[in-house]
Motif scaffolding. Structure first.
Motif, PDB file in Angstrom:
ATOM      1  N   VAL A 258       0.837  -1.205   0.000  1.00 53.00           N
ATOM      2  CA  VAL A 258       0.000   0.000   0.000  1.00 53.00           C
ATOM      3  C   VAL A 258       0.868   1.249   0.000  1.00 53.00           C
ATOM      4  O   VAL A 258       0.615   2.206  -0.760  1.00 53.00           O
ATOM      5  CB  VAL A 258      -0.940  -0.014   1.223  1.00 53.00           C
ATOM      6  CG1 VAL A 258      -1.717   1.294   1.313  1.00 53.00           C
ATOM      7  CG2 VAL A 258      -1.903  -1.191   1.140  1.00 53.00           C
ATOM      8  N   VAL A 259       1.920   1.259   0.827  1.00 54.62           N
ATOM      9  CA  VAL A 259       2.819   2.418   0.891  1.00 54.62           C
ATOM     10  C   VAL A 259       3.532   2.625  -0.449  1.00 54.62           C
ATOM     11  O   VAL A 259       3.618   3.749  -0.955  1.00 54.62           O
ATOM     12  CB  VAL A 259       3.831   2.248   2.043  1.00 54.62           C
ATOM     13  CG1 VAL A 259       4.902   3.338   1.984  1.00 54.62           C
ATOM     14  CG2 VAL A 259       3.116   2.272   3.387  1.00 54.62           C
ATOM     15  N   LEU A 262       1.149   4.053  -3.024  1.00 55.46           N
ATOM     16  CA  LEU A 262       0.866   5.470  -2.781  1.00 55.46           C
ATOM     17  C   LEU A 262       2.040   6.345  -3.195  1.00 55.46           C
ATOM     18  O   LEU A 262       1.856   7.436  -3.755  1.00 55.46           O
ATOM     19  CB  LEU A 262       0.541   5.684  -1.302  1.00 55.46           C
ATOM     20  CG  LEU A 262      -0.814   5.146  -0.827  1.00 55.46           C
ATOM     21  CD1 LEU A 262      -0.946   5.265   0.689  1.00 55.46           C
ATOM     22  CD2 LEU A 262      -1.955   5.902  -1.511  1.00 55.46           C
ATOM     23  N   ARG A 263       3.248   5.871  -2.945  1.00 57.01           N
ATOM     24  CA  ARG A 263       4.435   6.642  -3.340  1.00 57.01           C
ATOM     25  C   ARG A 263       4.541   6.805  -4.855  1.00 57.01           C
ATOM     26  O   ARG A 263       5.041   7.807  -5.346  1.00 57.01           O
ATOM     27  CB  ARG A 263       5.696   5.949  -2.812  1.00 57.01           C
ATOM     28  CG  ARG A 263       5.952   6.163  -1.327  1.00 57.01           C
ATOM     29  CD  ARG A 263       7.237   5.481  -0.896  1.00 57.01           C
ATOM     30  NE  ARG A 263       7.658   5.895   0.428  1.00 57.01           N
ATOM     31  CZ  ARG A 263       8.766   5.475   1.032  1.00 57.01           C
ATOM     32  NH1 ARG A 263       9.550   4.587   0.414  1.00 57.01           N
ATOM     33  NH2 ARG A 263       9.082   5.908   2.238  1.00 57.01           N
ATOM     34  N   LYS A 264       4.057   5.792  -5.573  1.00 55.01           N
ATOM     35  CA  LYS A 264       4.174   5.814  -7.041  1.00 55.01           C
ATOM     36  C   LYS A 264       2.816   6.040  -7.712  1.00 55.01           C
ATOM     37  O   LYS A 264       2.593   5.622  -8.841  1.00 55.01           O
ATOM     38  CB  LYS A 264       4.804   4.499  -7.513  1.00 55.01           C
ATOM     39  CG  LYS A 264       6.260   4.343  -7.077  1.00 55.01           C
ATOM     40  CD  LYS A 264       6.910   3.110  -7.657  1.00 55.01           C
ATOM     41  CE  LYS A 264       6.607   1.875  -6.858  1.00 55.01           C
ATOM     42  NZ  LYS A 264       7.444   0.717  -7.233  1.00 55.01           N
ATOM     43  N   ARG A 265       1.930   6.722  -7.000  1.00 54.71           N
ATOM     44  CA  ARG A 265       0.570   6.903  -7.498  1.00 54.71           C
ATOM     45  C   ARG A 265       0.509   7.715  -8.789  1.00 54.71           C
ATOM     46  O   ARG A 265      -0.446   7.599  -9.561  1.00 54.71           O
ATOM     47  CB  ARG A 265      -0.297   7.570  -6.431  1.00 54.71           C
ATOM     48  CG  ARG A 265       0.197   8.950  -5.986  1.00 54.71           C
ATOM     49  CD  ARG A 265      -0.606   9.440  -4.790  1.00 54.71           C
ATOM     50  NE  ARG A 265      -0.143  10.746  -4.304  1.00 54.71           N
ATOM     51  CZ  ARG A 265       0.883  10.908  -3.490  1.00 54.71           C
ATOM     52  NH1 ARG A 265       1.560   9.839  -3.056  1.00 54.71           N
ATOM     53  NH2 ARG A 265       1.247  12.116  -3.091  1.00 54.71           N
ATOM     54  N   LYS A 300       0.839  -0.467  -9.091  1.00 47.24           N
ATOM     55  CA  LYS A 300       1.896   0.546  -9.164  1.00 47.24           C
ATOM     56  C   LYS A 300       3.026   0.240  -8.190  1.00 47.24           C
ATOM     57  O   LYS A 300       4.163   0.700  -8.387  1.00 47.24           O
ATOM     58  CB  LYS A 300       1.311   1.928  -8.897  1.00 47.24           C
ATOM     59  CG  LYS A 300       0.351   2.389  -9.998  1.00 47.24           C
ATOM     60  CD  LYS A 300      -0.088   3.826  -9.812  1.00 47.24           C
ATOM     61  CE  LYS A 300      -0.972   4.259 -10.991  1.00 47.24           C
ATOM     62  NZ  LYS A 300      -1.340   5.691 -10.917  1.00 47.24           N
ATOM     63  N   ALA A 301       2.730  -0.524  -7.148  1.00 45.46           N
ATOM     64  CA  ALA A 301       3.783  -0.897  -6.202  1.00 45.46           C
ATOM     65  C   ALA A 301       4.839  -1.764  -6.864  1.00 45.46           C
ATOM     66  O   ALA A 301       5.981  -1.847  -6.383  1.00 45.46           O
ATOM     67  CB  ALA A 301       3.184  -1.638  -5.010  1.00 45.46           C
ATOM     68  N   PRO A 314      11.981  -2.491   0.216  1.00 49.83           N
ATOM     69  CA  PRO A 314      10.680  -3.146   0.414  1.00 49.83           C
ATOM     70  C   PRO A 314       9.511  -2.177   0.538  1.00 49.83           C
ATOM     71  O   PRO A 314       8.372  -2.553   0.293  1.00 49.83           O
ATOM     72  CB  PRO A 314      10.881  -3.955   1.697  1.00 49.83           C
ATOM     73  CG  PRO A 314      12.009  -3.280   2.407  1.00 49.83           C
ATOM     74  CD  PRO A 314      12.907  -2.762   1.338  1.00 49.83           C
ATOM     75  N   TRP A 315       9.781  -0.916   0.940  1.00 50.74           N
ATOM     76  CA  TRP A 315       8.711   0.067   1.057  1.00 50.74           C
ATOM     77  C   TRP A 315       8.568   0.903  -0.213  1.00 50.74           C
ATOM     78  O   TRP A 315       7.749   1.822  -0.262  1.00 50.74           O
ATOM     79  CB  TRP A 315       8.965   0.984   2.252  1.00 50.74           C
ATOM     80  CG  TRP A 315       8.916   0.250   3.555  1.00 50.74           C
ATOM     81  CD1 TRP A 315       9.969  -0.325   4.210  1.00 50.74           C
ATOM     82  CD2 TRP A 315       7.750  -0.023   4.337  1.00 50.74           C
ATOM     83  NE1 TRP A 315       9.531  -0.934   5.359  1.00 50.74           N
ATOM     84  CE2 TRP A 315       8.177  -0.761   5.475  1.00 50.74           C
ATOM     85  CE3 TRP A 315       6.387   0.294   4.216  1.00 50.74           C
ATOM     86  CZ2 TRP A 315       7.296  -1.189   6.466  1.00 50.74           C
ATOM     87  CZ3 TRP A 315       5.514  -0.137   5.194  1.00 50.74           C
ATOM     88  CH2 TRP A 315       5.956  -0.866   6.298  1.00 50.74           C
ATOM     89  N   ARG A 316       9.347   0.523  -1.237  1.00 52.70           N
ATOM     90  CA  ARG A 316       9.299   1.265  -2.505  1.00 52.70           C
ATOM     91  C   ARG A 316       8.951   0.352  -3.686  1.00 52.70           C
ATOM     92  O   ARG A 316       8.368   0.811  -4.667  1.00 52.70           O
ATOM     93  CB  ARG A 316      10.676   1.921  -2.756  1.00 52.70           C
ATOM     94  CG  ARG A 316      10.698   2.907  -3.891  1.00 52.70           C
ATOM     95  CD  ARG A 316      10.133   4.247  -3.481  1.00 52.70           C
ATOM     96  NE  ARG A 316       9.894   5.132  -4.618  1.00 52.70           N
ATOM     97  CZ  ARG A 316       9.559   6.401  -4.520  1.00 52.70           C
ATOM     98  NH1 ARG A 316       9.444   6.957  -3.317  1.00 52.70           N
ATOM     99  NH2 ARG A 316       9.317   7.136  -5.586  1.00 52.70           N
ATOM    100  N   LEU A 317       9.324  -0.904  -3.595  1.00 56.64           N
ATOM    101  CA  LEU A 317       9.091  -1.831  -4.699  1.00 56.64           C
ATOM    102  C   LEU A 317       8.594  -3.169  -4.146  1.00 56.64           C
ATOM    103  O   LEU A 317       9.213  -3.769  -3.276  1.00 56.64           O
ATOM    104  CB  LEU A 317      10.379  -2.052  -5.500  1.00 56.64           C
ATOM    105  CG  LEU A 317      10.290  -3.030  -6.679  1.00 56.64           C
ATOM    106  CD1 LEU A 317       9.329  -2.504  -7.742  1.00 56.64           C
ATOM    107  CD2 LEU A 317      11.672  -3.277  -7.275  1.00 56.64           C
ATOM    108  N   ALA A 318       7.465  -3.632  -4.676  1.00 55.73           N
ATOM    109  CA  ALA A 318       6.883  -4.914  -4.268  1.00 55.73           C
ATOM    110  C   ALA A 318       6.803  -5.834  -5.473  1.00 55.73           C
ATOM    111  O   ALA A 318       6.790  -5.390  -6.620  1.00 55.73           O
ATOM    112  CB  ALA A 318       5.490  -4.703  -3.680  1.00 55.73           C
TER     113      ALA A 318
END
Length: 581
Positions: A258-259, A262-265, A300-301, A314-318
């Motif tokens: 989710v994070v 949102l960062r790459k929305r 987008k994640a 991990p908080w930028r790419l899933a």
């Protein structure tokens, strides 16, 4: 490495007697399990036995709770119903916490052991409060009541860890990637519930009879002894089990998705989903999931950005699999909401249904009077019969007719059970109205309750078993104990909503000085009207459930034959359209 085996490759040994299991589980020594020596039914039987004893204890308490609260603790009908519903709510909501701890930290095996010890402590407190002379209700009602509630809520805490960890641990003994074990796993939940119902059946007959004839304290001692013995048997099977290693909070990867999304929305999704980030199968033991078109924003994640190590944190790419696991959990929310009405109907079986039986003629012959809680046995018998017929008759027929391994999809099975529960509430309303309109309501024989108990048993055989399988199968692999906790929370939240419905109906019906639907005496109450309310709620909710279920897409694992859909060819399949309702 032992000769003749290849870890991870599933190779046969020199005799062809077995193979290594490659589903990320380990044996008691922390090594890849050997299929012939671990798991499957030889391990599941140890696990099913302790579930039998837990259900024996739980229903020995639950089905007699209304009787105990009204007769021993001298509570009014509506107060006793609320207290019983609150206890059942806590008992069935605690598994959410227990499942989280089991999946993320303690592990399923350890959680079962520790929670069973807490459960035993609760049973011993109950026995002490009922046997010690200075703690009995006739000596000090307030002290006895306090200890009684401490005991049953310790049972709630024990159940909170026991139920989700044990059931998921049992299902873990079957390897979904192995054709034979995959089919066995489909039957596991059916036969798990048969054992569960066997415990229920003895709990509401033998244990309840002991409570009535010998004493509540003696019955609690028996329950504690059986639970202690089953714990010893469970521990004896430790060499045969397949274990899952805990990897920390199962919710963290979902939050990371989710994070990252949102960062790459503001980024544009690629036209080809194959450009989204995913690890290679050979680099990870975890099963990879197929991409779906639902909740595309979360994709987008998995967009790969240009940059250094920070862009791949991990908080930028899933991965696509992490994104799909998050989608699965979010897609469960409307299904969970749509099944709460069933939980409200199920709550009546061990509360008002039992109380009805207590004020009716329960004579079976000239010398035997049926204990009120034993009427619950009708529901348990009906559930056992339903599950057995479903597994041995209906499923084989539907497999031949559809070519699907399940025969009937999980959500359809749940929907059938919900429909039967609506019918059960309507029948209960008609029976209660007939009882109240008779010249002597107390003289109406308890056999009049057979239809509503049997219908709820059939409903449980479809809906409850389906919910277990759904919330175990459709959650991410790392959340399966929590998934069982979510299933149990349906009944818990339903019990809580039932309590709220009782409060609302009590206030609404008593306005203007009119008599409440819930009088002190059941023969002056109007339970029939309350049952009609539940039937109407269930019918409207069933329509909502069908809308939600028809839009649901099942989990699809890469390179694995999907369960519940037609198999057009032998062997594994790659990603395709997910199965529908």
């Amino acid at each position: 490495m032992e000769k003749g085996f290849e870890v991870g490759g599933g190779a046969m040994d020199d005799d062809g007697a077995g193979e290594w299991v490659n589903d990320s589980s380990v044996d008691h020594r922390g090594r890849p399990p050997f299929r012939a020596a671990t798991g499957s039914w030889k391990a599941a039987m140890f696990i099913i036995l302790i579930e039998f004893s837990e259900r024996l204890s739980y229903f020995g308490i639950a089905t007699s709770l209304m009787i105990y609260l009204t007769k021993v603790l001298q509570e009014e009908l509506k107060v006793a119903a609320k207290n019983a519903n609150y206890w059942m709510s806590v008992t069935t909501l605690m598994p959410l916490l227990g499942g989280f701890v089991a999946d993320g930290y303690l592990g399923r095996f350890s959680t079962v052991v520790f929670s069973t010890i807490i459960y035993l402590l609760g049973l011993m407190v109950l026995a002490m409060s009922q046997l010690a002379p200075k703690l009995k209700p006739e000596h000090s009602l307030h002290l006895h009541e306090t200890l009684f509630f401490v005991g049953i809520y310790l049972v709630s805490v024990g159940t909170g860890g026991h139920k989700p960890a044990l059931e998921s641990f049992g299902a873990d003994q079957f390897d979904e990637s192995h054709p034979s074990e995959r089919v066995q796993k489909m039957s596991f939940f059916n036969w798990w519930n048969c054992a569960l119902c066997a415990g229920v059946l003895l709990g509401v007959t033998v244990i309840v009879y002991a409570q009535e004839r010998v004493g509540w304290g003696a019955a609690s001692v028996v329950l504690a002894a059986v639970m202690g013995a089953s714990l010893v048997v469970f521990l004896a099977g430790w060499r045969f089990y397949r274990y899952r290693v805990s990897e920390g909070s199962p919710l963290t990867p979902l939050l990371q998705v989710v994070v990252a999304a949102l960062r790459k929305r503001r980024l544009q999704l690629p036209a080809d989903a194959g450009e989204l980030y995913e690890v290679k199968p050979q680099n990870i033991k975890k099963r990879l999931l197929c991409h779906t078109e639902q909740l595309r924003f979360l994709d987008k994640a998995a967009i790969v950005e240009h940059g250094g190590a920070e862009a791949r944190g991990p908080w930028r790419l899933a991965t696509v699999t992490q994104v799909e696991e998050t989608k699965l959990v979010l897609a469960m929310v409307p299904i969970w909401v749509a099944t709460l009405a069933f939980g409200m109907a199920a709550a009546q079986v061990s509360t008002f249904f039992i109380k009805q039986g207590s004020v009716m003629d329960r004579r079976l012959g000239p010398h035997f009077v049926l204990p009120p809680a034993s009427v619950f046995a009708l529901s348990a018998i009906a559930m056992i019969a339903t599950v057995a017929l479903y597994d041995k008759v209906l499923v084989p027929y539907l497999r031949r007719a559809t070519g699907g391994e399940r025969g009937l999809s999980i959500l359809k099975r749940i929907g059938v059970g919900m429909g039967v529960a609506v019918a059960a509430m309507a029948v209960a309303a008609l029976v209660e109205r007939r009882r109240l309109s008779s010249p002597a309501p107390a003289a109406v024989h308890v056999s009049w309750l057979v239809p509503q108990f049997v219908l709820m048993g059939v409903a449980d055989g479809f809906a409850l078993v389906g919910l277990q399988e759904y919330f175990y199968d459709q959650v991410p692999d790392s959340m399966r104990s929590l998934g069982i906790g979510i299933y149990l929370s349906v009944v818990g939240a339903g019990s809580f909503l039932s309590s709220l419905a009782i409060t609302a109906a009590d206030k609404a019906s008593s306005r203007g000085g009119r008599p409440s639907w819930f009088a002190k005496d059941l023969n002056h109450s109007r339970l029939d009207l309350f049952y009609w309310v539940l039937a109407c709620i269930g019918a409207v909710n069933l329509a909502f459930y069908m809308v939600v279920a028809t839009r649901y897409s099942y989990k699809t694992v890469k390179g694995a034959a999907r369960v519940g859909v037609d198999k057009t060819a032998a062997g594994d399949i790659e990603c395709a359209d997910a199965a529908a309702y």
